[in-house]
Write an enzyme that holds these catalytic residues in place. Structure first.
Site, short mmCIF file in Angstrom:
data_model
loop_
_atom_site.label_atom_id
_atom_site.label_comp_id
_atom_site.label_asym_id
_atom_site.label_seq_id
_atom_site.Cartn_x
_atom_site.Cartn_y
_atom_site.Cartn_z
N THR A 188 0.86 -1.18 0.00
CA THR A 188 0.00 0.00 0.00
C THR A 188 0.90 1.24 0.00
O THR A 188 2.09 1.14 0.32
CB THR A 188 -0.89 0.04 1.26
OG1 THR A 188 -0.02 0.05 2.40
CG2 THR A 188 -1.80 -1.16 1.35
N GLU A 333 -5.50 -4.03 -1.55
CA GLU A 333 -5.88 -5.24 -0.82
C GLU A 333 -6.94 -6.06 -1.53
O GLU A 333 -7.29 -7.15 -1.08
CB GLU A 333 -6.43 -4.84 0.57
CG GLU A 333 -5.38 -4.31 1.53
CD GLU A 333 -5.19 -2.79 1.45
OE1 GLU A 333 -5.54 -2.21 0.40
OE2 GLU A 333 -4.72 -2.19 2.42
N LYS A 440 -15.34 16.95 9.16
CA LYS A 440 -16.39 17.16 10.16
C LYS A 440 -16.43 18.64 10.50
O LYS A 440 -15.49 19.19 11.07
CB LYS A 440 -16.14 16.33 11.40
CG LYS A 440 -17.33 16.35 12.32
CD LYS A 440 -17.38 15.14 13.22
CE LYS A 440 -18.81 14.95 13.73
NZ LYS A 440 -18.93 13.90 14.69
N TRP A 445 -20.98 15.92 8.77
CA TRP A 445 -19.96 15.32 7.90
C TRP A 445 -20.10 15.87 6.48
O TRP A 445 -21.19 15.93 5.94
CB TRP A 445 -20.13 13.80 7.87
CG TRP A 445 -19.74 13.13 9.15
CD1 TRP A 445 -20.60 12.60 10.08
CD2 TRP A 445 -18.42 12.93 9.66
NE1 TRP A 445 -19.89 12.09 11.13
CE2 TRP A 445 -18.55 12.27 10.90
CE3 TRP A 445 -17.15 13.25 9.20
CZ2 TRP A 445 -17.45 11.92 11.69
CZ3 TRP A 445 -16.06 12.89 9.98
CH2 TRP A 445 -16.20 12.24 11.20
P1 ADP Z 1 -3.53 4.33 -2.25
O1 ADP Z 1 -4.54 5.23 -2.91
O2 ADP Z 1 -3.34 4.65 -0.81
O3 ADP Z 1 -2.31 4.11 -3.05
P2 ADP Z 1 -4.92 2.09 -3.21
O4 ADP Z 1 -4.30 2.21 -4.54
O5 ADP Z 1 -5.05 0.76 -2.61
O6 ADP Z 1 -4.17 2.91 -2.15
O7 ADP Z 1 -6.29 2.84 -3.28
C1 ADP Z 1 -7.44 2.36 -2.68
C2 ADP Z 1 -8.37 3.48 -2.31
O8 ADP Z 1 -8.62 4.34 -3.42
C3 ADP Z 1 -9.72 3.02 -1.87
O9 ADP Z 1 -9.73 2.61 -0.53
C4 ADP Z 1 -10.58 4.24 -2.12
O10 ADP Z 1 -10.49 5.16 -1.04
C5 ADP Z 1 -9.93 4.86 -3.32
N1 ADP Z 1 -10.68 4.48 -4.53
C6 ADP Z 1 -10.42 3.48 -5.39
N2 ADP Z 1 -11.32 3.47 -6.39
C7 ADP Z 1 -12.19 4.48 -6.15
C8 ADP Z 1 -13.35 4.98 -6.82
N3 ADP Z 1 -13.79 4.46 -7.96
N4 ADP Z 1 -13.98 6.03 -6.26
C9 ADP Z 1 -13.56 6.60 -5.10
N5 ADP Z 1 -12.46 6.17 -4.44
C10 ADP Z 1 -11.79 5.13 -4.95
#
Ligand code: ADP
Length: 540
Positions: A188, A333, A440, A445
């Site tokens: 991540t 994940e 918030k 929210w």
């Molecule tokens: P990071 O962004 O920290 O590199 P990831 O690539 O695993 O980690 O991204 C996952 C996160 O990206 C999700 O938990 C969510 O918050 C966001 N995300 C992924 N796809 C979407 C989507 N279609 N719309 C909104 N948020 C999204």
């Protein structure tokens, strides 16, 4: 008594995808932009032969089943060969996001026990800066031919990919093992604490890849031409490098040229029909098309994911360029896509505005994935489209734990995503925000995603981002960042007025900061942590 079925128990392995592609679609094309510029073409059969040569070469370096091989590379044919050679021979393909902080790069390389690291010449200076701090890496292999090797100091045991491959045999017997064996590893982004590793099994990758070929997702077949813009260095490029070979689709790999002009050129020259990427990439492409007053002639469908799809962008892609937008959600994940929004037959008949509004939601879970939203106590909330809670997910390609981490992230068998969402009666999920991005203010929210989506609908706005900033009276207030479209003027009052007529009063930001660009990470997402760091004190 339950009776066992009488079907063969053949393991689902990544190597089987490659050999299937070579045998069934041997002449299908792979087109790849080299790091130094030119376009390289070859066939699936040739790719498979070179992947076997790489497998031999890696064994020649002393690597064995279970060894980890890191990669810091663009979407190109050598990276693709590594995807198959490493996992196929029972080793672990550890893809690394080059935009991680150098300390995090060092951390993940050492934590993963990478014994070899493959990198594109672009990243040679980066590698030179960290190589000495990664003592477990025995060889640093530049994905290049000898003519284009970078001239850098500080990388011990630097090898040239093509020189390594040339004496190797293209005969290699892929080993057969349990499909639950680790095939790939991705960390991540580690915005909070150390990055955590998702260790994908062969089974999870193959199942996900088969799923995303479905007509309602990528819709891949021998007739399609797929251009994955989503990087192979993060979340397996949403498994598209596996899916294309399962389906026999022509695969177009854009290398480092991810700007509007570069993408438009490749899409047109190679007659791309399907593409996948994050919204920032689509913004860049649309801006280029608008500036040049040109269109795309072959792209039919795009999958957008990684962050929310704003209404205005969905509308432009669909109405002006005739492209069907499918909106997916997933995370490191979840191996790749876990939910997807594609319009059904009835929705296709709706007026354009209604269709675009539907596409802004993240959609139904795909087969193999279950989703639910829960309240603070962990109780499941109703599927009424209104109740918001943390999104929980489980399925064949969802992590059960993190690499080398003793504590389980699961809650009663479900993975808590850290995203706040609602699910409606039809199973359509909508992300409201990340838990840490929700604002918030005065006890209410506010969703940063909702505000951003409204802001980018203003004709002078190219990009928008919203963060919550500490406020002495209101606890937090939304702070809006705007990047104007080239040649457009826009003042604070205009955008505030625009927002005032479209969102609740409480949500309208008091402050607007105009920037030339937003900080964007390696995966193309806006880095809100960077904005928080720089502007977190504006109301103090
Ligand atoms: P990071 O962004 O920290 O590199 P990831 O690539 O695993 O980690 O991204 C996952 C996160 O990206 C999700 O938990 C969510 O918050 C966001 N995300 C992924 N796809 C979407 C989507 N279609 N719309 C909104 N948020 C999204």
């Amino acid at each position: 008594m339950l009776q066992p079925g009488l079907m063969m128990d053949r393991p689902l392995l990544v190597s089987a995808i490659l050999e299937h592609a070579a045998a069934q679609f041997g002449a299908a094309q792979i087109v790849s932009r080299e790091t130094h510029g030119p376009v390289f073409r070859y066939t699936y059969a040739e790719c498979a032969a070179r992947a076997r040569r790489l497998a031999n070469a890696l064994h020649g370096l002393g690597l064995a089943t279970g060894s980890a091989v890191g990669s810091i590379a663009w979407n190109n044919h050598r990276h693709l060969e590594a995807y198959y050679a490493v996992s196929g021979s029972g080793m672990v393909m550890h893809t690394i996001n080059p935009r991680l902080h150098p300390e995090q790069l060092i951390y993940v390389i050492n934590h993963a026990d990478d014994r070899v690291l493959l990198f594109d010449a672009t990243f040679a200076p980066l590698i030179a800066g960290i190589a000495a701090l990664c003592p477990g890496v025995e060889a640093w292999i530049c994905l290049s031919d000898s003519a284009h090797m970078p001239e850098v100091r500080g990388i011990g045991n630097l090898l040239c990919y093509e020189e390594l491959l040339s004496p190797s045999s293209e005969q290699f017997e892929w080993p057969e093992f349990d499909e639950r064996t680790a095939a790939a590893l991705c960390y991540t982004s580690g915005t909070t604490g150390d990055p955590k590793g998702s260790l994908y099994s062969h089974r999870s990758l193959v199942l996900n890849a088969i799923t995303i070929c479905m007509p309602g997702i990528l819709g891949l077949s021998q007739r399609e031409v797929l251009l994955p813009i989503v990087p192979m260095f993060h979340v397996n490029a949403w498994c598209s490098p596996y899916a294309a070979l399962i389906a026999g689709a022509k695969l177009v790999l854009p290398g480092p040229r991810l700007d509007g002009a570069g993408l438009h050129d490749m899409m047109e020259t190679e007659s791309v029909t399907v593409s996948a990427g994050v919204p920032t990439v689509w913004f860049g492409l649309v801006q280029y098309l608008e500036q040049q007053q040109i269109k795309l002639s072959s792209v039919r469908v795009i999958i957008s994911g990684g962050s929310a799809m704003p209404y205005a962008l969905a509308a432009t892609l669909s109405d002006r360029y005739g492209i069907e937008v499918r909106h997916g959600w997933g995370m490191t994940e979840t191996t790749a896509v876990a939910t997807l929004n594609a319009l059904d037959a009835e929705q296709m008949k709706l007026p354009a505005e209604e269709r675009h509004a539907i596409v802004t939601k993240q959609g139904r879970s795909v087969f193999g994935v279950d989703i639910k939203v829960v309240d603070d106590r962990g109780d499941t909330l109703p599927r009424d489209g209104k109740s918001q809670g943390e999104l929980m997910v489980r399925g064949h390609w969802i992590v059960s734990g993190y690499f080398k981490c003793a504590t389980s992230p699961l809650s009663a068998g479900w993975f808590p995503t850290g995203d706040i969402a609602s699910i409606d009666a039809h199973g359509v999920m909508q992300i409201k925000d990340r838990v840490k991005d929700l604002i918030k203010t005065g006890g209410e929210w506010v969703s940063s995603i909702d505000l951003e989506n409204v802001a980018v609908a203003h004709p002078a706005v190219a990009f928008a981002a919203v963060i919550g900033v500490k406020h002495p009276k209101w606890q937090e207030r939304p702070l809006l960042f705007i990047v104007r479209k080239q040649g457009r003027t826009l003042q604070r009052e205009e955008i505030v007025e625009f927002l005032s007529t479209r969102v609740a009063r409480l949500c309208v930001p008091d402050e607007v900061i105009f920037l030339d660009s937003l900080p964007v990470g390696g995966t193309g997402k806006v880095q809100k942590a960077v904005l928080r760091e720089q502007y977190g004190d504006v109301f103090k």
